[in-house]
Motif scaffolding. Structure first.
Motif, PDB file in Angstrom:
ATOM      1  N   UNK A 196       1.050  -1.165  -0.029  1.00 29.42           N
ATOM      2  CA  UNK A 196      -0.023   0.148  -0.003  1.00 29.42           C
ATOM      3  C   UNK A 196       0.746   1.260   0.050  1.00 29.42           C
ATOM      4  N   UNK A 197       1.992   1.313   0.708  1.00 26.37           N
ATOM      5  CA  UNK A 197       2.956   2.566   0.827  1.00 26.37           C
ATOM      6  C   UNK A 197       3.442   2.693  -0.578  1.00 26.37           C
ATOM      7  N   UNK A 198       4.059   1.260  -1.180  1.00 24.29           N
ATOM      8  CA  UNK A 198       4.524   1.536  -2.395  1.00 24.29           C
ATOM      9  C   UNK A 198       4.004   1.965  -3.438  1.00 24.29           C
ATOM     10  N   UNK A 199       2.431   1.563  -3.510  1.00 23.98           N
ATOM     11  CA  UNK A 199       1.416   2.040  -4.623  1.00 23.98           C
ATOM     12  C   UNK A 199       0.948   3.249  -4.250  1.00 23.98           C
ATOM     13  N   UNK A 200       1.340   3.867  -3.147  1.00 23.45           N
ATOM     14  CA  UNK A 200       0.881   5.244  -2.710  1.00 23.45           C
ATOM     15  C   UNK A 200      -0.698   5.287  -2.301  1.00 23.45           C
ATOM     16  N   UNK A 201      -1.194   4.126  -1.843  1.00 24.72           N
ATOM     17  CA  UNK A 201      -2.498   4.065  -1.385  1.00 24.72           C
ATOM     18  C   UNK A 201      -2.781   4.880  -0.212  1.00 24.72           C
ATOM     19  N   UNK A 202      -1.513   4.832   0.758  1.00 25.23           N
ATOM     20  CA  UNK A 202      -1.341   5.498   1.889  1.00 25.23           C
ATOM     21  C   UNK A 202       0.031   6.050   1.879  1.00 25.23           C
ATOM     22  N   UNK A 252      11.262   9.290 -12.146  1.00 25.94           N
ATOM     23  CA  UNK A 252      10.502   8.234 -11.730  1.00 25.94           C
ATOM     24  C   UNK A 252      11.034   6.981 -11.737  1.00 25.94           C
ATOM     25  N   UNK A 253      11.303   6.625 -13.045  1.00 25.35           N
ATOM     26  CA  UNK A 253      11.793   5.176 -13.354  1.00 25.35           C
ATOM     27  C   UNK A 253      13.388   5.135 -12.556  1.00 25.35           C
ATOM     28  N   UNK A 254      13.993   5.971 -12.573  1.00 27.25           N
ATOM     29  CA  UNK A 254      15.459   6.043 -12.057  1.00 27.25           C
ATOM     30  C   UNK A 254      15.268   5.930 -10.456  1.00 27.25           C
ATOM     31  N   UNK A 255      14.710   6.378  -9.988  1.00 23.63           N
ATOM     32  CA  UNK A 255      14.379   6.284  -8.592  1.00 23.63           C
ATOM     33  C   UNK A 255      13.578   4.939  -8.095  1.00 23.63           C
ATOM     34  N   UNK A 256      12.737   4.469  -9.027  1.00 22.04           N
ATOM     35  CA  UNK A 256      12.257   3.099  -8.869  1.00 22.04           C
ATOM     36  C   UNK A 256      13.421   2.076  -8.833  1.00 22.04           C
ATOM     37  N   UNK A 257      14.469   2.536  -9.727  1.00 22.03           N
ATOM     38  CA  UNK A 257      15.525   1.482  -9.668  1.00 22.03           C
ATOM     39  C   UNK A 257      16.463   1.486  -8.380  1.00 22.03           C
ATOM     40  N   UNK A 258      16.814   2.793  -8.198  1.00 21.11           N
ATOM     41  CA  UNK A 258      17.941   3.036  -7.029  1.00 21.11           C
ATOM     42  C   UNK A 258      17.200   2.850  -5.655  1.00 21.11           C
ATOM     43  N   UNK A 259      15.880   3.196  -5.543  1.00 26.25           N
ATOM     44  CA  UNK A 259      15.353   3.446  -4.171  1.00 26.25           C
ATOM     45  C   UNK A 259      14.130   2.193  -3.960  1.00 26.25           C
ATOM     46  N   UNK A 260      14.510   1.005  -4.439  1.00 27.36           N
ATOM     47  CA  UNK A 260      13.624  -0.180  -3.915  1.00 27.36           C
ATOM     48  C   UNK A 260      13.732  -1.459  -4.874  1.00 27.36           C
ATOM     49  N   UNK A 261      12.743  -2.111  -5.109  1.00 19.24           N
ATOM     50  CA  UNK A 261      12.494  -3.352  -5.921  1.00 19.24           C
ATOM     51  C   UNK A 261      11.742  -2.938  -6.842  1.00 19.24           C
ATOM     52  N   UNK A 262      11.988  -2.527  -8.015  1.00 22.32           N
ATOM     53  CA  UNK A 262      11.004  -2.040  -8.977  1.00 22.32           C
ATOM     54  C   UNK A 262      10.442  -3.265  -9.689  1.00 22.32           C
ATOM     55  N   UNK A 263       9.134  -2.774 -10.166  1.00 26.33           N
ATOM     56  CA  UNK A 263       8.277  -3.989 -10.772  1.00 26.33           C
ATOM     57  C   UNK A 263       7.683  -3.301 -11.907  1.00 26.33           C
ATOM     58  N   UNK A 264       7.358  -4.270 -12.864  1.00 24.47           N
ATOM     59  CA  UNK A 264       7.037  -3.809 -14.380  1.00 24.47           C
ATOM     60  C   UNK A 264       6.350  -2.574 -14.377  1.00 24.47           C
ATOM     61  N   UNK A 265       5.323  -2.384 -13.686  1.00 28.59           N
ATOM     62  CA  UNK A 265       4.248  -1.272 -13.491  1.00 28.59           C
ATOM     63  C   UNK A 265       5.130  -0.022 -13.216  1.00 28.59           C
ATOM     64  N   UNK A 266       6.365  -0.044 -12.357  1.00 34.73           N
ATOM     65  CA  UNK A 266       7.054   1.128 -12.074  1.00 34.73           C
ATOM     66  C   UNK A 266       7.997   1.630 -13.267  1.00 34.73           C
ATOM     67  N   UNK A 267       8.216   0.684 -14.218  1.00 33.61           N
ATOM     68  CA  UNK A 267       9.233   0.935 -15.247  1.00 33.61           C
ATOM     69  C   UNK A 267       8.676   1.182 -16.537  1.00 33.61           C
ATOM     70  N   UNK A 268       7.920   0.253 -17.188  1.00 37.99           N
ATOM     71  CA  UNK A 268       7.488  -0.210 -18.441  1.00 37.99           C
ATOM     72  C   UNK A 268       6.805   1.101 -18.765  1.00 37.99           C
ATOM     73  N   UNK A 269       5.587   1.773 -18.238  1.00 39.54           N
ATOM     74  CA  UNK A 269       5.142   2.801 -18.736  1.00 39.54           C
ATOM     75  C   UNK A 269       5.977   4.339 -18.811  1.00 39.54           C
ATOM     76  N   UNK A 270       6.667   4.196 -18.077  1.00 43.72           N
ATOM     77  CA  UNK A 270       7.512   5.457 -18.144  1.00 43.72           C
ATOM     78  C   UNK A 270       8.522   5.156 -19.341  1.00 43.72           C
TER      79      UNK A 270
END
Length: 405
Positions: free
Chosen positions: A97-103, A361-379
């Motif tokens: 939920x935190x990762x997907x920004x629901x909270x 957004x994509x670069x921070x997803x790579x460097x600040x966590x475990x990115x998934x396809x929805x974090x990278x592919x759209x961007x």
């Protein structure tokens, strides 16, 4: 002598008028002088308004209750009645939920919340989880509210146990006597939870400046292309039936390779030079596939934009002014210079439509966590489409003297 002096004044005024005429014919220079500072004033004014505002809203907070004792249940119930916030069944659900920004944040109530030896609430048993974009002021308020809420709960508990003398006992007791001296609420960022490493300023800032540096490829591209146009190199290549599309695609490939060299150099600075000078080291334990895709698509967008600027200008000075000014504005809006977490919601929405913002957004997803396809592919798709669109327009704008040959 007086005539000579008057002549000098007249010449100086004539030169000044000439400079103004040249400046008025230079829209790129005027843009750098007026448009770019105006955008900076708007961005920084709204950002500072958001950070210096007197009222800081409490972030939407999710909960995981691992302590099911009566005190923890009653305390959480009272918090929910005042501030709401969803309750999740496990840490994994809260993390998602935190990762997907629901909270915006999460709190884990570890067992036991009450210290067995002192029968007082132990705030160290609260883990506060923070997303990467939460405002520091909002996080500080949440931590203070948690500690104060625990204090209130313990005061009510002590008053109930003391009976009619509860008021006098509470007046004699300090807050330090009501709460265990445990160091306060634990604070963990999502990056720390996913990677097991502490969050550092280097880890958070380097991705932004990597993206910003890659977009400045406009300077060498403009210099090369304008020099080739001036010296007639483009005309000579045209006589060999080299098409504009082939020429620009070749430049795209060459400068993408240059972006990789630039990137490796900056990573080496963050990983080795910064700690050598006493700072925190940049951790390079990132997913290689997502990292390569992010760098490639960012480079396509950066080089494509640079080619568009280079083909739409006729002098290096114009290209440098337009490209440098545009990159600085894109960097300010995207969150490179001012973290996006500090921006007001309207500016964050604008930032989400910036090419540099997609890359960030994509670069921070790579460097600040475990990115998934929805974090990278759209961007990555947006960056690639933007870069290729710029390349198409660049081919149309490129004018070769002997094109008809």
């Amino acid at each position: 002598m007086r005539t000579l002096s008057l002549l000098s004044v007249h010449q100086a005024i004539a030169v000044a008028v000439k400079e103004w005429r040249l400046l008025l014919r230079n829209p790129h220079g005027l843009g750098v002088l007026f448009v770019m500072p105006a955008i900076f004033v708007l961005v920084m004014s709204f950002t500072l308004k958001n950070t210096l505002t007197a009222k800081i809203e409490l972030p939407l907070t999710g909960w995981v209750q691992e302590d099911t004792g009566p005190f923890a249940r009653q305390w959480l119930h009272e918090w929910q009645s005042r501030h709401a916030g969803p309750v999740f069944r496990s840490r994994t659900e809260l993390q998602d939920a935190v990762k997907e920004r629901h909270v915006e944040a999460g709190v884990v109530i570890q067992a036991p919340l009450l210290d067995a030896a002192t029968d007082r609430p132990n705030s160290h048993q609260l883990e506060m989880w923070l997303g990467q974009r939460i405002q520091p002021a909002a996080a500080a308020r949440l931590r203070a509210e948690l500690s104060f809420s625990l204090l209130q709960a313990q005061m009510k508990r002590a008053a109930a146990e003391a009976g009619p003398f509860g008021g006098a006992l509470l007046e004699a007791a300090s807050s330090g006597e009501l709460l265990a001296t445990d160091g306060g609420v634990q604070v963990r960022y999502l990056y720390e939870i996913e990677s097991g490493r502490p969050m550092t300023a280097v880890q958070q800032s380097v991705p932004a400046w990597l993206v910003f540096g890659m977009f400045f490829v406009v300077i060498p591209i403009s210099g090369v292309l304008i020099q080739e146009r001036t010296e007639g190199t483009l005309a000579r290549l045209a006589t060999f039936r080299v098409r504009p599309a082939s020429m620009l695609v070749g430049k795209l490939i060459a400068f993408i390779a240059l972006n990789w060299v630039q990137l490796l150099f900056m990573l080496a600075v963050g990983a080795w030079l910064v700690p050598l000078l006493g700072g925190d080291a940049l951790h390079l334990a990132v997913h290689p596939g997502w990292f390569a895709l992010t760098v490639l698509t960012t480079s396509i967008a950066a080089v494509g934009l640079a080619l568009l600027i280079a083909t739409s200008t006729r002098s290096f000075e114009h290209a440098a002014a337009l490209g440098g000014g545009l990159n600085v504005v894109l960097g300010a809006v995207a969150g490179v210079m001012v973290p996006r977490m500090l921006m007001p919601p309207a500016l964050q929405t604008i930032s989400a439509w910036s090419p540099m913002g997609w890359a960030l957004d994509a670069m921070q997803s790579v460097f600040l966590g475990n990115p998934i396809a929805s974090d990278i592919l759209p961007r990555a798709a947006l960056l690639c489409a933007f870069g290729l669109a710029c390349l198409v327009f660049s081919v149309r704008l490129l004018r070769l003297p002997t094109r008809a040959a």
